[in-house]
Structure formats: C-alpha cells, structure tokens
Design a protein around this motif. Structure first.
Motif, PDB file in Angstrom:
ATOM      1  N   GLU A 216      -0.291  -6.286   6.527  1.00 52.46           N
ATOM      2  CA  GLU A 216       0.506  -5.698   5.452  1.00 52.46           C
ATOM      3  C   GLU A 216       1.548  -4.731   6.008  1.00 52.46           C
ATOM      4  OE1 GLU A 216      -0.152  -3.238   1.248  1.00 52.46           O
ATOM      5  OE2 GLU A 216      -1.862  -3.921   2.424  1.00 52.46           O
ATOM      6  N   ARG A 217       1.171  -3.955   7.018  1.00 51.46           N
ATOM      7  CA  ARG A 217       2.110  -2.997   7.608  1.00 51.46           C
ATOM      8  C   ARG A 217       3.290  -3.717   8.251  1.00 51.46           C
ATOM      9  NH1 ARG A 217      -1.275   0.905  11.383  1.00 51.46           N
ATOM     10  NH2 ARG A 217       0.848   1.613  11.864  1.00 51.46           N
ATOM     11  N   LYS A 219       4.445  -6.736   7.436  1.00 52.31           N
ATOM     12  CA  LYS A 219       5.259  -7.362   6.398  1.00 52.31           C
ATOM     13  C   LYS A 219       6.098  -6.340   5.634  1.00 52.31           C
ATOM     14  CE  LYS A 219       2.647 -11.585   5.619  1.00 52.31           C
ATOM     15  NZ  LYS A 219       3.811 -12.436   5.928  1.00 52.31           N
ATOM     16  N   GLU A 220       5.619  -5.095   5.556  1.00 58.02           N
ATOM     17  CA  GLU A 220       6.367  -4.052   4.858  1.00 58.02           C
ATOM     18  C   GLU A 220       7.304  -3.288   5.784  1.00 58.02           C
ATOM     19  OE1 GLU A 220       3.416  -1.611   3.051  1.00 58.02           O
ATOM     20  OE2 GLU A 220       3.071  -2.984   1.369  1.00 58.02           O
ATOM     21  N   HIS A 221       7.296  -3.632   7.059  1.00 59.64           N
ATOM     22  CA  HIS A 221       8.115  -2.937   8.049  1.00 59.64           C
ATOM     23  C   HIS A 221       9.606  -3.117   7.751  1.00 59.64           C
ATOM     24  CE1 HIS A 221       9.165  -1.267  11.954  1.00 59.64           C
ATOM     25  NE2 HIS A 221       9.929  -2.315  12.190  1.00 59.64           N
ATOM     26  N   ASP A 222      10.368  -2.057   7.934  1.00 61.42           N
ATOM     27  CA  ASP A 222      11.817  -2.127   7.754  1.00 61.42           C
ATOM     28  C   ASP A 222      12.406  -2.964   8.887  1.00 61.42           C
ATOM     29  OD1 ASP A 222      14.479  -1.820   7.283  1.00 61.42           O
ATOM     30  OD2 ASP A 222      14.580   0.304   7.841  1.00 61.42           O
TER      31      ASP A 222
END
Length: 246
Positions: A216-217, A219-222
C-alpha cells in the motif's frame, strides 16, 4: 504436516467449533445461573492452548496481525487447514533499455491468447504479448523461484513510459510471492541473481524483506517523474529566441 516444509516464524490458530458445543456452552451457563458472556468461550481457550503447543513444537511466535501461517482446526471433520500467507520483497529498479514495459502487456487483439481463431495472432506474432520483456518478467520469476512460491505479483510505484529509461535512484517496487516455502532468503544474493538474469536491461538495488503494508505504501508513493531529453536542430538556434519560445 498441514504446513509441510514451508518456513514460517509466526502463526495463528483458529477453530471451527461444532454448533452443538456452542449450544452446550450456552445451556451450561443458563443452568448454573451465569451471564451469557461469563467465563471464556471454549473456542478461545482451545485456540490458546493449541497455539501454545504449536509454538513449542515449531519454535515460532503467535501473531494476531498477519501471521506467516494461519492454522484452522475443524473439530467436526477432525482436520487442520494451513494457509501460508504471502511474503514480500521491496527494492528499487532502474530500466536501462527502452521499449520495456513495467509489467506484462497482453495483446489487446487476442486478449493474451496468441491466437485469432485457428491462426497465430497477427498483432503480437502469436506470443500473446505486445512486448517480449518487462521489468516484471526480469524480476518476479527470480524471486518466486528463490522463495519457492506458487505465483509472484509485481507492485510498482507508478510507471514510466515504455520508450523511456528509468534512471537516477530508481523506482520503488514490491514483489509479492504467494505460498512461499522459503522466507529466510539472502536478499543480497537475490539482488545479484536478478541483475544477472536481467543482463543489463534492468537493474535492482536495495532489496530487503518487507511486510504486507509496504504494498500500500508503494502504491500511494508520490511517483512524480522528471524527464531528460536530447533535442537536435537542423540549424543554429539563437539562445534568446529559444528562451522566448519556451
């Protein structure tokens, strides 16, 4: 026996209790005048006591979050089911050659089958894919093989264009391996194996074992990108005129 030779460091135990046991529990409390929620349910105590024995026999620790293995005991069937949860490897990749997609790119004309009726698909040449290679194909199969899993999934932090290189510090990714038989792997050696297999097309670094929340981290990374391009002109260009045009 339920888990075979799969490596695991954490576990949890659950129980499917026959309805008759639950009914007898309720009747017993009612008969002696106890509240319906008095005492500890059979299910909870059974899980705890069996869990203690599993820990002693396997030298592992119980986990109520996301254990490596989830044991489920069915008392009615006198059976034990073991679910081996996925394991994860985090790292960064650089793409050193162009025309390589991040993940497999199935042909849209044949839906990845490689066939159009009885004939090979003209669009993909019968391969089922628009590109022969991908970052996923250079990395995930190696990790799956080393960890002896059944399937591997590539999760990337965004993606670059197919015809662009990916340089600099690289793009974060996580590879998820389902039902791994091995978890304690040498990530430095795994990194070397991937780079040798990719043979200069892709390079990975910073490989380490990760947890489920890392997917999840990532995939949510800028995943903002900075492009660098070389531009050729067929005549001399005035610097001021170019600046004004931009």
């Amino acid at each position: 026996d339920a888990v075979g030779d799969a490596e695991f460091a954490t576990y949890n135990v659950g129980t499917r209790t026959p309805p008759l046991v639950e009914e007898n529990e309720a009747l017993l409390r009612e008969e002696v005048g106890l509240d319906a929620d008095a005492g500890e349910p059979f299910n909870s105590e059974f899980n705890r006591e069996v869990g203690k024995r599993v820990g002693r026999l396997t030298d592992t620790e119980v986990s109520f979050d996301r254990p490596d293995v989830q044991f489920t005991i069915d008392l009615a069937d006198d059976s034990v089911d073991a679910k081996v949860n996925s394991t994860f490897v985090y790292g960064r990749y650089r793409k050193l050659k162009r025309d390589i997609p991040q993940t497999e790119w199935p042909c849209r004309e044949c839906n990845g089958s490689g066939r159009q009726g009885a004939d090979p698909c003209d669009h993909c040449g019968g391969s089922g894919y628009l590109y022969d290679d991908s970052v996923e194909e250079y990395t995930a199969p190696v990790v799956e093989d080393v960890m002896d899993g059944t399937e591997a999934t590539f999760h990337g932090a965004g993606r670059e264009d197919v015809d662009a290189l990916m340089l600099g510090t690289g793009r974060p990714f996580v590879i998820e391996v389902e039902e791994p038989r091995r978890r304690r792997v040498d990530t430095d050696r795994l990194q070397s194996d991937i780079n040798a297999f990719a043979d200069g097309a892709v390079e990975v670094e910073g490989l380490r074992l990760a947890t489920y929340d890392m997917v999840e981290r990532v995939k949510e990374h800028d995943a903002s990108k900075r492009y660098r391009a070389e531009v050729a002109f067929d005549a001399d260009v005035d610097v001021d005129a170019l600046a004004d045009a931009l």
